[in-house]
Design an enzyme around this catalytic site. Structure first.
Site, PDB file in Angstrom:
ATOM      1  N   CYS A   1      -1.859  -1.965 -16.443  1.00 46.79           N
ATOM      2  CA  CYS A   1      -1.975  -0.889 -15.453  1.00 46.79           C
ATOM      3  C   CYS A   1      -1.394  -1.289 -14.100  1.00 46.79           C
ATOM      4  O   CYS A   1      -1.529  -0.560 -13.130  1.00 46.79           O
ATOM      5  CB  CYS A   1      -3.418  -0.434 -15.316  1.00 46.79           C
ATOM      6  SG  CYS A   1      -4.523  -1.777 -14.918  1.00 46.79           S
TER       7      CYS A   1
ATOM      8  N   HIS B   1       0.831  -1.206   0.000  1.00 46.10           N
ATOM      9  CA  HIS B   1       0.000   0.000   0.000  1.00 46.10           C
ATOM     10  C   HIS B   1       0.868   1.259   0.000  1.00 46.10           C
ATOM     11  O   HIS B   1       0.687   2.173  -0.814  1.00 46.10           O
ATOM     12  CB  HIS B   1      -0.923  -0.023   1.223  1.00 46.10           C
ATOM     13  CG  HIS B   1      -1.787   1.186   1.360  1.00 46.10           C
ATOM     14  ND1 HIS B   1      -1.400   2.296   2.080  1.00 46.10           N
ATOM     15  CD2 HIS B   1      -2.983   1.484   0.823  1.00 46.10           C
ATOM     16  CE1 HIS B   1      -2.344   3.207   1.996  1.00 46.10           C
ATOM     17  NE2 HIS B   1      -3.324   2.740   1.242  1.00 46.10           N
TER      18      HIS B   1
ATOM     19  N   GLU C   1      -6.316 -10.191 -14.132  1.00 44.20           N
ATOM     20  CA  GLU C   1      -5.504 -10.224 -12.904  1.00 44.20           C
ATOM     21  C   GLU C   1      -5.387 -11.626 -12.321  1.00 44.20           C
ATOM     22  O   GLU C   1      -4.751 -11.815 -11.288  1.00 44.20           O
ATOM     23  CB  GLU C   1      -6.147  -9.344 -11.821  1.00 44.20           C
ATOM     24  CG  GLU C   1      -6.420  -7.943 -12.270  1.00 44.20           C
ATOM     25  CD  GLU C   1      -7.016  -7.100 -11.169  1.00 44.20           C
ATOM     26  OE1 GLU C   1      -6.248  -6.477 -10.432  1.00 44.20           O
ATOM     27  OE2 GLU C   1      -8.256  -7.061 -11.060  1.00 44.20           O
TER      28      GLU C   1
HETATM   29  C1  PEP Z   1      -3.134  -4.767 -10.340  1.00 42.62           C
HETATM   30  O1  PEP Z   1      -3.520  -5.705  -9.646  1.00 42.62           O
HETATM   31  O2  PEP Z   1      -2.132  -4.813 -11.079  1.00 42.62           O
HETATM   32  C2  PEP Z   1      -3.870  -3.496 -10.332  1.00 42.62           C
HETATM   33  C3  PEP Z   1      -3.565  -2.524 -11.146  1.00 42.62           C
HETATM   34  O3  PEP Z   1      -4.827  -3.364  -9.370  1.00 42.62           O
HETATM   35  P1  PEP Z   1      -4.486  -3.026  -7.833  1.00 42.62           P
HETATM   36  O4  PEP Z   1      -3.033  -2.738  -7.734  1.00 42.62           O
HETATM   37  O5  PEP Z   1      -5.346  -1.891  -7.466  1.00 42.62           O
HETATM   38  O6  PEP Z   1      -4.890  -4.310  -7.157  1.00 42.62           O
HETATM   39 MG    MG Z   2      -5.515  -5.583  -8.790  1.00 38.79          MG
END
Ligand code: PEP
Ligand code: MG
Length: 597
Positions: free
Chosen positions: A537, A160, A451
């Protein structure tokens, strides 16, 4: 030398020019003069700072020594970060007291504080502070904003603290196992025996992962030099991958645009509720025991969401904006202390005991694999209805004001076409409802994040229901490796030392494993939906080595933290140059991903 031995000096200058023309690069030369004769001992390409690298690359093009493609290869994409953030003065005296992960670049100097409230309170009094935590959670957001830099004892490159700090452009050293924090006495002790008390000055270098004693002087970054602008213009002419940003606040979106982002590739909507004003309604929604309670809290959240989306659309005028539906591991939002639970109980007209019971009922042994992502709208469709309404209404109001907007609604953590279809149906039905209320329509797109390994394996089926894919490579790495993205710092150090992974797979894509899934999914997706738009992303979207690999997958865009945007632009251009002669079938070569040299 010119005065003492003019003929030798001339000879040296001639040799220097010859070597520079031959190597087409600045040379670091060693020479000696013996008995009136010049001897060249050795030469190598000279080391340079990022500023010098940019200037040299540009001047060498202007002198006709290099072409633009050669010039952009001369600047290390990772080096570029140095140009975007303030740095610790290279000339200053420095004492490193501990090291950790280089989670977010830049230099920060401030006084030690040990919780988010103190950070905010001290900052409000005009103090510069460094927030030191074991790890951070959504409740620390205000404190992180108020801090010059963040240090955590736990967590990896996608913890985080690391993700949020990078997004904010706040320097961060995460996962420093060399520090020991005692919240009771508000002290941090390093393995070297240095004790930092609340209020003590310290500095950090987020690019090197160093924590330093005292207030080290900093020097400002030079982002607007003419040479930097010239180089980045060439970069944009050469690259084939679009670069977008992960941003959800107007400040970050504007920063991303200023750094050359071509839209938003991921707006994490849960980050929009970290604000102290909003988090109680968010919690009320999560803790509500029935649909009625959830709808009441959602109705209070709707106006905030709508305003958030409107400001993103306005800033990104004409550029795409990918808005991801709520994807919180629910535990991230639950109050922990009795005082917070009591506040929530008062707000919801519940007793403290009832709130505790509800929080217990929602407790998950493994929240990362729990009630999150598309599982939320499937079980609680009203959340998705509120978010869709906010997106569509915001887009319509912006369109009325002359702003060009095509919202892209993204469904997280899907693993099957069926899941995507259920959520898409909620989105489409809600959008239709808004259209009929308003008597007009707008165009929007629905896409899926990839994912989970299952999503990659079934990408051809998912692609039939999606207009775009956003590869969430943070979760995809976590789920493919079966390794928590938040708890792996120490394990990965050992793994890298023993050569299990060459680099941290959460920072640089594991080409042979996770990468194989990504490449295969791109190929499968295009086989069933040739028009699908593919992007990344996860944090890898801002990592040069990963971008090089994504180029070979035929990715359309990468999306990264605003401060990584220039880095990603340069890395994408370099990848385009490196792979310009690849054959088309190479991008389908997912069965035997080539080993990186
Ligand atoms: C990811 O899992 O790569 C993503 C972009 O989502 P988050 O980091 O918010 O889980
Ligand atoms: Mg994610």
């Amino acid at each position: 030398m010119e005065e003492l031995w003019p003929h030798l000096y001339k000879e040296l200058v001639d040799v220097r020019n010859k070597l520079e023309n031959h190597y087409k690069d600045m040379q670091d030369m060693e020479f000696t003069i013996e008995h009136g004769k010049l001897w060249m001992l050795q030469c190598r390409n000279g080391k340079r700072t990022a500023q010098a690298a940019v200037r040299m690359a540009v001047e060498m093009v202007e002198e006709g020594l290099l072409n633009k493609e050669e010039a952009i290869m001369r600047v290390g994409a990772d080096q570029l970060d140095q140009l975007l953030h303030p740095m610790l003065d290279p000339k200053a005296k420095k004492t490193v007291i501990a090291t950790g992960l280089p989670a977010s670049p830049g230099a920060a100097v401030g006084r030690a504080v040990f919780n988010a409230e103190d950070a905010e309170a001290w900052a409000a009094k005009g103090e510069k502070v460094i927030l030191i935590r074991s790890e951070t959670s959504p409740e620390d957001i205000g404190g992180m904003h108020a801090s010059q830099g963040v240090i955590t004892a736990r967590g990896g490159m996608t913890s985080h603290a690391a993700v949020v700090a990078r997004g904010m452009g706040t320097p961060c050293v995460s996962g420093s196992h060399e520090i020991h924090i005692d919240y009771a006495t508000k002290t941090m002790t390093t393995d070297k025996g240095v004790v930092i008390k609340e209020g003590d000055w310290l500095s950090l270098d987020g690019a090197k992962g160093q924590i330093l004693e005292g207030a080290v002087p900093t020097v400002k970054a030079d982002t607007n030099s003419g040479n930097f602008g010239k180089l980045m213009k060439w970069v944009d002419e050469i690259r084939t991958i679009e670069v977008r940003a992960n941003a959800e606040t107007p400040k970050d979106a504007q920063q991303a645009l200023d750094f050359g982002a071509q839209g938003i590739g991921l707006a994490r909507t849960e980050h929009m509720f970290f604000d102290a004003e909003r988090i109680p309604d968010m919690r009320a929604m999560i803790l509500a025991s029935d649909e009625k309670g959830r709808r009441a809290a959602l109705a209070r959240l709707l106006p905030y969401q709508k305003e958030d989306f409107k400001s993103l659309f306005k800033i990104m005028n004409g550029f795409p904006v990918v808005i991801r539906l709520l994807d919180p591991p629910l535990h991230e939002f639950l109050p922990h202390t009795d005082a917070e639970m009591q506040e929530l109980a008062n707000k919801m007209g519940m007793t403290l005991e009832q709130v505790k019971q509800r929080a217990n009922a929602l407790h998950e042994a493994n929240p990362m694999l729990g009630h999150r992502g598309c599982r939320l709208p499937i079980t609680y469709p009203e959340i998705c209805e509120m978010q869709t309404r906010a997106i569509i209404e915001a887009a319509m109001e912006c369109a009325d004001a002359g702003i060009k907007v095509v919202p892209e609604i993204e469904v997280p953590l899907t693993g099957s076409k069926k899941e995507l279809d259920i959520v898409k149906n909620i989105i489409d039905t809600t959008a239709e409802k808004v259209f009929s209320e308003k008597g007009k329509k707008i165009v929007y797109q629905v896409g899926s994040m990839i994912e989970l390994p299952r999503a990659a394996l079934k990408a051809d089926e998912l692609a039939q229901s999606a207009e775009f894919f956003g590869f969430g490579t943070n979760d995809l790495t976590q789920t493919t490796l079966g390794m928590s993205r938040d708890d792996t710092g120490a394990i990965l150090d050992e793994y890298r030392a023993r050569g299990v992974y060459v680099a941290d797979p959460f920072a640089s894509i594991d080409v042979e494993g996770v990468g194989m899934l990504v490449k295969m999914a791109c190929h499968k997706a295009r086989s069933s939906n040739p028009k699908i738009w593919l992007g990344v992303c996860g944090e890898h979207g801002g990592d040069p080595a990963s971008i090089d690999f994504f180029q070979t997958c035929g990715m359309n865009y990468v999306s990264c933290s605003p401060f990584r945007v220039p880095v990603a632009r340069l890395a994408a251009a370099q990848a385009a140059v490196r792979h310009k002669n690849d054959k088309a079938e190479d991008s389908n070569d997912f069965c035997c991903c080539k080993k990186s040299a």
